[in-house]
Scaffold this motif. Structure first.
Motif, PDB file in Angstrom:
ATOM      1  N   MET A 131     145.870 -10.849 113.886  1.00 17.42           N
ATOM      2  CA  MET A 131     145.553  -9.630 113.153  1.00 17.42           C
ATOM      3  C   MET A 131     144.489  -9.921 112.093  1.00 17.42           C
ATOM      4  SD  MET A 131     149.382  -8.078 112.587  1.00 17.42           S
ATOM      5  CE  MET A 131     149.958  -9.363 111.485  1.00 17.42           C
ATOM      6  N   HIS A 132     143.800 -11.059 112.227  1.00 19.55           N
ATOM      7  CA  HIS A 132     142.951 -11.524 111.137  1.00 19.55           C
ATOM      8  C   HIS A 132     141.503 -11.046 111.254  1.00 19.55           C
ATOM      9  CE1 HIS A 132     140.857 -15.186 109.168  1.00 19.55           C
ATOM     10  NE2 HIS A 132     141.116 -14.295 108.245  1.00 19.55           N
ATOM     11  N   ARG A 181     139.869  -5.272 109.779  1.00 21.06           N
ATOM     12  CA  ARG A 181     139.662  -6.248 108.698  1.00 21.06           C
ATOM     13  C   ARG A 181     138.224  -6.764 108.696  1.00 21.06           C
ATOM     14  NH1 ARG A 181     144.870  -6.523 109.964  1.00 21.06           N
ATOM     15  NH2 ARG A 181     146.414  -6.781 108.306  1.00 21.06           N
ATOM     16  N   TRP A 210     141.471  -4.125  99.101  1.00 24.11           N
ATOM     17  CA  TRP A 210     140.279  -4.180  99.958  1.00 24.11           C
ATOM     18  C   TRP A 210     139.167  -3.305  99.388  1.00 24.11           C
ATOM     19  CZ3 TRP A 210     142.517  -3.533 105.636  1.00 24.11           C
ATOM     20  CH2 TRP A 210     143.357  -4.617 105.910  1.00 24.11           C
TER      21      TRP A 210
ATOM     22  N   ALA B 202     147.748  -9.346 103.820  1.00 22.23           N
ATOM     23  CA  ALA B 202     146.923  -8.266 104.354  1.00 22.23           C
ATOM     24  C   ALA B 202     145.557  -8.806 104.765  1.00 22.23           C
ATOM     25  CB  ALA B 202     146.760  -7.157 103.311  1.00 22.23           C
ATOM     26  N   GLU B 203     145.045  -9.720 103.969  1.00 22.30           N
ATOM     27  CA  GLU B 203     143.725 -10.266 104.257  1.00 22.30           C
ATOM     28  C   GLU B 203     143.775 -11.271 105.409  1.00 22.30           C
ATOM     29  OE1 GLU B 203     141.726 -11.436 100.683  1.00 22.30           O
ATOM     30  OE2 GLU B 203     140.402 -12.775 101.813  1.00 22.30           O
ATOM     31  N   LEU B 204     144.798 -12.115 105.404  1.00 23.53           N
ATOM     32  CA  LEU B 204     144.869 -13.176 106.414  1.00 23.53           C
ATOM     33  C   LEU B 204     145.382 -12.669 107.758  1.00 23.53           C
ATOM     34  CD1 LEU B 204     146.237 -16.243 104.412  1.00 23.53           C
ATOM     35  CD2 LEU B 204     143.874 -15.550 104.839  1.00 23.53           C
ATOM     36  N   GLY B 205     145.935 -11.458 107.782  1.00 24.71           N
ATOM     37  CA  GLY B 205     146.449 -10.946 109.041  1.00 24.71           C
ATOM     38  C   GLY B 205     147.688 -11.678 109.516  1.00 24.71           C
ATOM     39  N   LEU B 206     148.516 -12.104 108.570  1.00 20.61           N
ATOM     40  CA  LEU B 206     149.781 -12.747 108.921  1.00 20.61           C
ATOM     41  C   LEU B 206     150.919 -11.770 108.625  1.00 20.61           C
ATOM     42  CD1 LEU B 206     149.137 -16.336 107.513  1.00 20.61           C
ATOM     43  CD2 LEU B 206     149.333 -15.700 109.917  1.00 20.61           C
ATOM     44  N   TYR B 275     145.303 -21.594 105.846  1.00 23.56           N
ATOM     45  CA  TYR B 275     146.143 -21.651 107.053  1.00 23.56           C
ATOM     46  C   TYR B 275     146.734 -23.036 107.268  1.00 23.56           C
ATOM     47  CZ  TYR B 275     144.300 -17.071 108.442  1.00 23.56           C
ATOM     48  OH  TYR B 275     143.962 -15.739 108.502  1.00 23.56           O
TER      49      TYR B 275
END
Lengths: 326, 450
Positions: A131-132, A181, A210, B202-206, B275
């Motif tokens: 999801m990055h 993103r 954001w 939210a930024e890292l998509g984890l 990460y």
């Protein structure tokens, strides 16, 4: 630029240089002989841990048009499906002499790990991680937007330009979307104004930090923002089931509140364009009326994807061995 | 049998320098009397205190020793040796072994392995439910009555999420003055969770592990403990909200205690940005506001203890992408330094407070009667000598634990354990474990055939 892992690694100048290089690449693609000798003798590995035929084909085409040798390594039918680790796969590819590894992985951060763990000396290009990030998608979207929104539609006058002042509305599953993103970051870097529209369940906690505004109301946003472009994000139907998280009640309700249909299309300014990263769920986030309308630049995005990926591979690999900065 | 030790010029709980005489495993004399008695004996070994701080031996309420089952990552012997190096004289060995510590047989085995190694006392934690499955109570009474005398019960690693099972466990352990130590994690809110849910995730998509998933269970459990009049211990409190709930519960007179880990005192979710799976842990590293809250809670007594949650993992389980990595980090050999850095050197706590949170309170919660005692004549000589002026850089390869997954690699930390004494027997001298030359992995002087 040694790797392309995230749009956050790109300054405005980096991004504009990639877009300019992509424009030059696109120009060569109108010739009868499309192939350039630039990366002859270099090996590009497409390392795909997730199915994505369109992204893989786009990178493969880009590499081949630059005369690189291409190895496609997909998780299905390979040692990966037998439980081989990312590390061992990377070491294997390194032993085979990969100059660049284009990686698609379901785990956020896997390209970052590949680039920094010392497992490979090649350039790492993130082709989508969890999801990055999906930086080449954001670059091809920016390239497409620049073609349509900047200058008078001719080619030459867009060189060196960014997207200052452009108003872009992104609609859909922001929570699970690496495309969202990447686009939020890159569009901001290029000076555009971004509004995200989604049901509250599909906006990540923490998105308030954001550089984008968040709205839950598509109609109000289209009326207020008068966007230059609307970018629709793919929504997986299974997100509504309780097993998939129960993010919205039904596909019909989603389409009614957040889908781009003929009525909403008609409400857009005349010059506005419609984008979608594909593959589309026709009837869910976008109707055929919108997808196939003259406003839609969705098919052009695919062609631009090849030019942008040619530019990225060229900038990462050309001159890498003689020490000059690419 | 054991050596007579003369600790010269040590500062008990950081107070004035004095002498301590240890004879036959107990504190025999203090001050001038200790010096006088020592001078009259000819069998005395001297440890020059040089102004070092003397504390009661540390007691860990939360250690993963991995044996039986994952001896490739830690054994009872290697883990307790690491514990001794960290200043511990007792550890509570968590129940999530393979097989699970859910029967009298398994807890007695772990207890015996600890006795045989001789580095520190091992108090096995019993599983609350069979196989940690959260469905059926394990034979808590049998474990309590076994040679291991289990008093702490936990499904740690998993949450006892079913409210009825939790209620029954809280009630049942009252029969033998036990305590349920809850790993507070609402399972549905944390499916697939990878890190703290917030700006960084939210930024890292984890996938996010929201604070509310911990707080909701803590809130439910303190109310259950109040309703049935039981004792509750909350493992690894990580959020500001949990601190608030525990503070409120204590103000109501609910019999609840809480622990915080050294990593939650020191590190934040910002660490995830690279990460690097060495920063992946459960519960996850939280925000600076949460770190500030757990520090404040520890200082004001809302949080009773610091517990390591020492969680050794194999190299391959950390040398991979974040999502594939195991959760957990080592901590036995660095916890005292982290507490010194975050709480003592910042003026939030005294060394007497350190003794409280790392020895007295954990011993009291675990009902360990011969540990966490005052530094007084006649008390068992479970002692640790600390040089707070030392500085050291963490090198996981140089640690005694069998695993290398410290999140503190390359960090400079204050303080060093100089010596550790288990009932008068030196397990650590000059910062190094005192190995039996003839028995690998065993502490020198450990009872044979224990």
């Amino acid at each position: 630029m040694k790797h392309l892992l995230s749009v956050a690694d790109l300054t405005r100048e980096d991004a504009v240089r990639i877009l300019d290089t992509a424009a030059q690449m696109a120009a060569t693609q109108e010739r009868e002989i499309k192939k350039l000798p630039t990366l002859r003798g270099r090996t590009v590995v497409n390392l795909f841990f997730e199915d994505s035929t369109r992204t893989r084909i786009s990178f493969e085409t880009a590499a081949k048009r630059l005369s690189a040798d291409v190895i496609n390594f997909s998780a299905k039918g390979s040692s990966v499906s037998k439980g081989e680790s990312l590390k061992d796969t990377a070491l294997t590819l390194q032993a085979m002499g990969a100059d660049a590894v284009v990686i698609r992985h379901q785990a956020s951060g896997a390209p970052h790990t590949l680039a920094t763990a010392g497992w490979t000396r090649g350039a790492v290009v993130n082709a989508g991680d969890g999801m990055h990030q999906h930086p080449t998608q954001a670059l091809l979207d920016a390239y497409t937007l620049r073609r349509h929104l900047v200058g008078d539609g001719g080619r030459a006058d867009v060189y060196g330009r960014d997207l200052e002042g452009a108003r872009v509305v992104l609609v859909g599953d922001v929570l699970h979307s690496r495309v969202a993103r990447s686009n939020v970051g890159l569009l901001h870097t290029l000076g555009a104004e971004v509004v995200l529209v989604a049901p509250p369940t599909l906006v990540p906690v923490g998105a308030g930090a954001w550089p984008a505004r968040v709205s839950y109301d598509l109609d109000a946003t289209l009326a207020q923002v008068r966007p230059d472009a609307v970018m629709m994000l793919r929504v997986q139907r299974e997100r509504m089931s309780s097993a998939g998280g129960g993010f919205f009640p039904s596909p019909l309700e989603y389409a009614r509140r957040y889908g781009l249909d003929a009525r909403r299309l008609a409400a857009l300014p005349d010059h506005a364009v419609v984008l979608h990263p594909g593959p589309m769920n026709r009837g869910l986030e976008i109707t055929a009326d919108a997808a196939d309308s003259p406003r839609s630049v969705i098919v052009e995005q695919v062609a631009n994807g090849v030019a942008v990926r040619m530019a990225v591979l060229y900038l990462l690999l050309a001159g890498r061995n003689d020490g000059s900065a690419a | 049998m054991t050596t007579t030790w003369w600790l010269r010029g040590v500062r008990p709980l950081g107070g004035d320098a004095t002498d301590v005489l240890v004879v036959d495993g107990v504190v025999a004399a203090l001050g001038a009397e200790a010096a006088a008695q020592a001078a009259a004996r000819d069998d005395v070994r001297v440890l020059e205190g040089a102004g070092h701080v003397l504390l009661p031996g540390l007691v860990d309420l939360h250690t993963h020793l991995r044996e039986p089952g994952r001896e490739d990552t830690e054994t009872v012997a290697s883990g307790t040796r690491a514990a001794a190096v960290g200043g511990f004289t007792a550890v509570h060995a968590m129940a999530n072994t393979t097989p699970t510590q859910d029967t009298a047989g398994v807890v007695e085995q772990v207890w015996r392995l600890g006795r045989a190694a001789g580095w520190c006392d091992v108090h096995p934690v019993g599983a609350v439910t069979v196989g940690l499955e959260g469905e059926r109570l394990a034979e808590l009474g049998a474990m309590a009555d076994s040679a291991a005398r289990v008093r702490v019960f936990s499904d740690d690693g998993r949450c006892v999420h079913d409210p009825v099972v939790m209620r029954r466990a809280l009630e049942y352990v009252k029969a033998f003055d036990g305590v349920v130590a809850q790993h507070a994690q609402e399972p549905r809110l944390t499916e697939g969770a990878q890190m703290h849910e917030g700006v960084v995730s939210a930024e890292l998509g984890l996938a996010g592990w929201p604070a509310v998933a911990e707080e909701a269970v803590v809130a439910r459990d303190v109310l259950l403990a109040e309703h049935v009049g039981s004792r509750l211990h909350v493992c690894h409190v990580s959020t500001a909200g949990s601190v608030e709930i525990v503070r409120w519960a204590k103000s109501r007179g609910i019999d609840v205690t809480a622990e915080v880990t050294p990593h939650h005192l020191l590190l934040t979710d910002e660490s995830a940005r690279g990460y690097d799976p060495h920063f992946k842990v459960n519960p996850p590293l939280r925000t600076q506001a949460d770190v500030d809250a757990v520090r404040a809670g520890l200082a004001d007594g809302t949080i009773d203890v610091v517990a390591t949650d020492h969680a050794p993992h194999a190299r391959e389980d950390k040398d991979c992408e974040w999502a594939a990595a195991a959760m957990g980090m080592t901590g036995l050999e660095t916890v005292l330094s982290v507490v010194q850095q975050t709480m003592v050197d910042t003026g939030r706590m005294t060394w007497a407070d350190v003794a409280r949170v790392l020895s007295e309170a954990p011993a009291r919660i675990g009902r360990v009667e011969d540990q966490g005692r005052p530094l007084a004549v006649g008390e068992p000589a479970n002692l640790v000598v600390v040089d707070p002026a030392a500085r050291r850089v963490v090198v996981p390869e140089e640690q005694a634990t069998a695993s290398r997954n410290s999140p503190l690699r390359g960090r400079e930390l204050p303080g060093r354990v100089v010596a550790t004494f288990l009932r008068g027997r030196a397990t650590v001298l000059d910062g190094r474990p005192v190995d039996d030359p003839d028995r690998p992995g065993v502490a020198a002087g450990a009872a044979v055939g224990a």
